[in-house]
Scaffold this motif. Structure first.
Motif, PDB file in Angstrom:
ATOM      1  N   ARG A 105       0.833  -1.202   0.000  1.00  0.00           N
ATOM      2  CA  ARG A 105       0.000   0.000   0.000  1.00  0.00           C
ATOM      3  C   ARG A 105       0.873   1.259   0.000  1.00  0.00           C
ATOM      4  NH1 ARG A 105      -1.613  -3.716   2.981  1.00  0.00           N
ATOM      5  NH2 ARG A 105      -0.616  -2.874   4.854  1.00  0.00           N
ATOM      6  N   VAL A 106       0.615   2.113  -0.977  1.00  0.00           N
ATOM      7  CA  VAL A 106       1.329   3.381  -1.128  1.00  0.00           C
ATOM      8  C   VAL A 106       0.331   4.485  -0.808  1.00  0.00           C
ATOM      9  CG1 VAL A 106       2.612   4.867  -2.717  1.00  0.00           C
ATOM     10  CG2 VAL A 106       2.739   2.363  -2.956  1.00  0.00           C
ATOM     11  N   VAL A 107       0.553   5.228   0.280  1.00  0.00           N
ATOM     12  CA  VAL A 107      -0.434   6.204   0.748  1.00  0.00           C
ATOM     13  C   VAL A 107       0.164   7.610   0.730  1.00  0.00           C
ATOM     14  CG1 VAL A 107      -1.997   6.855   2.613  1.00  0.00           C
ATOM     15  CG2 VAL A 107      -1.482   4.438   2.216  1.00  0.00           C
ATOM     16  N   ILE A 108      -0.535   8.523   0.045  1.00  0.00           N
ATOM     17  CA  ILE A 108      -0.082   9.906  -0.106  1.00  0.00           C
ATOM     18  C   ILE A 108      -0.905  10.797   0.815  1.00  0.00           C
ATOM     19  CG2 ILE A 108       0.367  11.762  -1.739  1.00  0.00           C
ATOM     20  CD1 ILE A 108       1.825   9.025  -2.283  1.00  0.00           C
ATOM     21  N   GLY A 109      -0.270  11.352   1.851  1.00  0.00           N
ATOM     22  CA  GLY A 109      -0.956  12.192   2.825  1.00  0.00           C
ATOM     23  C   GLY A 109      -0.435  13.613   2.819  1.00  0.00           C
ATOM     24  N   GLY A 110      -1.197  14.510   3.457  1.00  0.00           N
ATOM     25  CA  GLY A 110      -0.794  15.910   3.543  1.00  0.00           C
ATOM     26  C   GLY A 110      -2.009  16.808   3.466  1.00  0.00           C
ATOM     27  N   VAL A 157      -2.254   2.264  -4.756  1.00  0.00           N
ATOM     28  CA  VAL A 157      -1.902   3.660  -4.508  1.00  0.00           C
ATOM     29  C   VAL A 157      -3.140   4.378  -3.984  1.00  0.00           C
ATOM     30  CG1 VAL A 157      -1.017   5.796  -5.510  1.00  0.00           C
ATOM     31  CG2 VAL A 157      -0.188   3.588  -6.364  1.00  0.00           C
ATOM     32  N   LEU A 158      -3.039   4.968  -2.798  1.00  0.00           N
ATOM     33  CA  LEU A 158      -4.185   5.573  -2.119  1.00  0.00           C
ATOM     34  C   LEU A 158      -3.922   7.027  -1.769  1.00  0.00           C
ATOM     35  CD1 LEU A 158      -4.508   2.549   0.247  1.00  0.00           C
ATOM     36  CD2 LEU A 158      -6.455   3.308  -1.115  1.00  0.00           C
ATOM     37  N   GLU A 159      -4.848   7.904  -2.123  1.00  0.00           N
ATOM     38  CA  GLU A 159      -4.793   9.269  -1.624  1.00  0.00           C
ATOM     39  C   GLU A 159      -5.290   9.248  -0.185  1.00  0.00           C
ATOM     40  OE1 GLU A 159      -6.995  13.541  -2.311  1.00  0.00           O
ATOM     41  OE2 GLU A 159      -6.637  12.275  -4.067  1.00  0.00           O
ATOM     42  N   GLY A 160      -4.474   9.713   0.746  1.00  0.00           N
ATOM     43  CA  GLY A 160      -4.785   9.584   2.170  1.00  0.00           C
ATOM     44  C   GLY A 160      -5.368  10.843   2.768  1.00  0.00           C
ATOM     45  N   ASP A 161      -6.685  10.907   2.822  1.00  0.00           N
ATOM     46  CA  ASP A 161      -7.409  12.061   3.347  1.00  0.00           C
ATOM     47  C   ASP A 161      -7.446  12.000   4.881  1.00  0.00           C
ATOM     48  OD1 ASP A 161      -9.165  14.132   3.833  1.00  0.00           O
ATOM     49  OD2 ASP A 161     -10.893  13.184   2.884  1.00  0.00           O
ATOM     50  N   ARG A 170     -15.088   7.743  13.660  1.00  0.00           N
ATOM     51  CA  ARG A 170     -14.570   9.116  13.698  1.00  0.00           C
ATOM     52  C   ARG A 170     -13.064   9.190  13.496  1.00  0.00           C
ATOM     53  NH1 ARG A 170     -18.661  12.177  12.755  1.00  0.00           N
ATOM     54  NH2 ARG A 170     -17.878  13.950  13.957  1.00  0.00           N
ATOM     55  N   ARG A 171     -12.459   8.103  13.042  1.00  0.00           N
ATOM     56  CA  ARG A 171     -11.019   8.131  12.761  1.00  0.00           C
ATOM     57  C   ARG A 171     -10.753   8.771  11.402  1.00  0.00           C
ATOM     58  NH1 ARG A 171      -9.672   1.898  13.275  1.00  0.00           N
ATOM     59  NH2 ARG A 171     -11.715   1.852  12.256  1.00  0.00           N
ATOM     60  N   PRO A 172      -9.667   9.557  11.276  1.00  0.00           N
ATOM     61  CA  PRO A 172      -9.287  10.062   9.955  1.00  0.00           C
ATOM     62  C   PRO A 172      -9.044   8.904   8.985  1.00  0.00           C
ATOM     63  CG  PRO A 172      -8.123  11.259  11.666  1.00  0.00           C
ATOM     64  CD  PRO A 172      -8.820  10.116  12.349  1.00  0.00           C
ATOM     65  N   LYS A 173      -9.440   9.097   7.740  1.00  0.00           N
ATOM     66  CA  LYS A 173      -9.352   8.020   6.752  1.00  0.00           C
ATOM     67  C   LYS A 173      -7.941   7.448   6.640  1.00  0.00           C
ATOM     68  CE  LYS A 173     -13.029   9.728   3.655  1.00  0.00           C
ATOM     69  NZ  LYS A 173     -13.230  11.116   4.087  1.00  0.00           N
ATOM     70  N   PHE A 174      -6.930   8.324   6.630  1.00  0.00           N
ATOM     71  CA  PHE A 174      -5.578   7.808   6.360  1.00  0.00           C
ATOM     72  C   PHE A 174      -4.972   7.029   7.526  1.00  0.00           C
ATOM     73  CE2 PHE A 174      -2.812  11.873   7.357  1.00  0.00           C
ATOM     74  CZ  PHE A 174      -3.447  12.024   8.559  1.00  0.00           C
ATOM     75  N   HIS A 175      -5.656   6.988   8.665  1.00  0.00           N
ATOM     76  CA  HIS A 175      -5.192   6.146   9.773  1.00  0.00           C
ATOM     77  C   HIS A 175      -5.500   4.667   9.525  1.00  0.00           C
ATOM     78  CE1 HIS A 175      -5.265   9.594  12.988  1.00  0.00           C
ATOM     79  NE2 HIS A 175      -4.402   9.799  12.023  1.00  0.00           N
ATOM     80  N   LEU A 176      -6.397   4.391   8.586  1.00  0.00           N
ATOM     81  CA  LEU A 176      -6.872   3.025   8.397  1.00  0.00           C
ATOM     82  C   LEU A 176      -6.096   2.240   7.337  1.00  0.00           C
ATOM     83  CD1 LEU A 176      -9.208   4.524   9.889  1.00  0.00           C
ATOM     84  CD2 LEU A 176     -10.780   3.059   8.683  1.00  0.00           C
ATOM     85  N   TYR A 177      -5.229   2.911   6.571  1.00  0.00           N
ATOM     86  CA  TYR A 177      -4.618   2.262   5.409  1.00  0.00           C
ATOM     87  C   TYR A 177      -3.351   1.462   5.710  1.00  0.00           C
ATOM     88  CZ  TYR A 177      -7.827   5.176   2.664  1.00  0.00           C
ATOM     89  OH  TYR A 177      -8.937   5.765   2.131  1.00  0.00           O
TER      90      TYR A 177
END
Length: 451
Positions: A105-110, A157-161, A170-177
């Motif tokens: 899993r490749v996660v792009i956060g920011g 490849v995941l965009e991490g919102d 209520r967890r931020p989406k990118f905490h789950l990847y």
């Protein structure tokens, strides 16, 4: 598998529904309202609900899972029925993790840049015939959907919102990847309705970095002090790869990127976009793309939809539309267009549309955001302020917050359009920044004035 979507009409949700149908799953769904393009795209695949609304009788024990969209509330009748039956209920990001847990899993956060960076990576991989699963937040040229899922591809490849997963998660989406390979582009306070303090907001990115799997990597923007602090303080056993904005020049409105083979013209521009490019390059190299192949591919990247998208141009004028709404992105985008067209008058139009941007306490974050513009124009709807149940904001407050006493501020969409359409656009660059549509701006008429 039989999957039911509660709130199937959302931008992300309907793309996941289409991807699963393409994969061979049996898909049903409900929503109280569905707009275009979601409506037409679902209809074309036979997935559009026969009627809008929530119907508990659609929920039955024969379903393998429920995917719950953010638009659905915790008292949604279909959700209550699913809980009563003890069905497996996933949020959007939870389901994506389930689909990718056996992949790299490749996660792009920011806070900003993640859609553009994810889009760059997918463009380069596609150019080099490297097939991957993906989820990105914008429609890309040459891609049928914003979500693609397979059994056979090695990478996802995941965009991490960082926004919340669902009404009951209520967890931020990118905490789950749980990324194997991650990137962090920048941290600038956003979503203040969920993260009321900057400290609380930054904490979400610390959790993201600590959630990278052992032995994985974080590629990070070393020019962002908050990113640098968060990543370098992490004690997670991961590799850390910093990146910075690459050397470049601008000549006659064209940006040239310095490469080992010499200067190379690129379609994108602006320091923030070139910084994004540097991050994308690091990720692509970790995915097996060598440097020369990356540069060859990125030269033809024109940008993600609504991200500094050129919508009209003549010999003396140009119009760009950008999704920018957060203070840091507004400032970076305005400066980028001014740098690209230094001899043209820059007219920057900003719509304050989001919960954060319409919050009186948050307005001061926009200080200096439009400084690079020769003319600053702001539109906001007092009705939107009421709907969001916020304290009223005045034109004077907005002008003071921007530090632009000369800013033209409109609250009526007709007055805004009249002002815009009466402008002389000769030797100018018009920049429209919003996650909304300025109360119904006629973009086609605007394009006609330029061409």
């Amino acid at each position: 598998m039989k999957i039911h979507f509660i709130a199937i009409g959302g931008s992300a949700m309907h793309n996941l529904a289409l991807a699963l149908a393409h994969k061979g799953y049996t898909i049903t769904g409900s929503d109280d309202v569905i707009f275009e393009p979601s409506k037409g795209r679902l209809a074309a695949q036979g997935l559009l609900p026969e009627e809008f609304g929530w119907f508990p009788d659609k929920i039955h024990s024969g379903l393998d899972a429920i995917v719950l969209g953010m638009h659905a509330k915790s008292d949604n009748p279909e959700l209550l029925k699913a809980q009563e039956l003890g069905l497996t209920i996933y949020s959007y990001p939870e389901f994506l993790y389930e689909q990718s847990k056996n992949k790299t899993r490749v996660v792009i956060g920011g806070s900003h840049g993640k859609t553009t960076i994810t889009s760059m990576i997918l463009h380069v991989l596609d150019y080099n015939d490297i097939a991957v699963d993906y989820m990105v937040g914008a429609q890309l040229e040459g891609f049928d959907r914003m979500v693609h899922l397979t059994e056979e591809n090695d990478f996802m490849v995941l965009e991490g919102d960082e926004y919340l997963s669902s009404a009951i998660d209520r967890r931020p989406k990118f905490h789950l990847y749980k990324p194997n390979i991650a990137l962090m582009s920048g941290i600038a306070w956003d979503h203040i309705n969920v993260f009321p303090t900057f400290k609380n907001y930054v904490e979400q990115f610390r959790i993201f970095v600590d959630g990278i799997v052992t032995g994985g990597s974080i590629t990070y923007n070393a020019e962002d002090p908050e990113v640098k602090k968060v990543v370098e303080a992490s004690e997670n056993t991961i590799r850390k790869f910093p990146y910075e904005t690459p050397e470049h020049q601008i000549e006659d409105g064209v940006t040239y990127l310095e490469t080992p083979e010499g200067p190379m013209p690129v379609e994108i521009f602006g320091q923030h976009n070139l910084n994004n490019l540097a991050g994308a390059k690091w990720i692509c190299q970790q995915m097996g793309v060598d440097e020369a192949d990356f540069y060859e591919a990125i030269a033809s990247f024109k940008g993600a939809s609504k991200r500094l998208e050129k919508i009209a141009e003549s010999s003396t004028s140009v119009v760009y539309k950008d999704f920018a709404h957060s203070p840091s992105k507004v400032k970076a985008t305005t400066q980028a267009v001014k740098n690209q067209y230094p001899n043209r008058k820059l007219i920057a139009c900003l719509e304050l549309h989001t919960y954060s941007s319409l919050n009186a306490e948050f307005l001061n974050e926009y200080s200096g955001a439009l400084d690079a513009a020769d003319e600053a124009v702001v539109f906001y709807s007092p009705e939107a302020v009421k709907i969001k149940q916020l304290d009223e904001v005045s034109a004077e407050q907005i002008a003071d917050a921007l530090g632009r006493g000369d800013a033209k501020i409109f609250t009526d969409p007709i007055s805004f359009q009249t002002y815009l359409f009466a402008m002389n656009f000769a030797n100018s660059a018009l920049l429209l920044m919003s996650s909304g549509n300025y109360g119904g701006l006629d973009f086609e008429r605007l394009k006609g004035l330029i061409s």
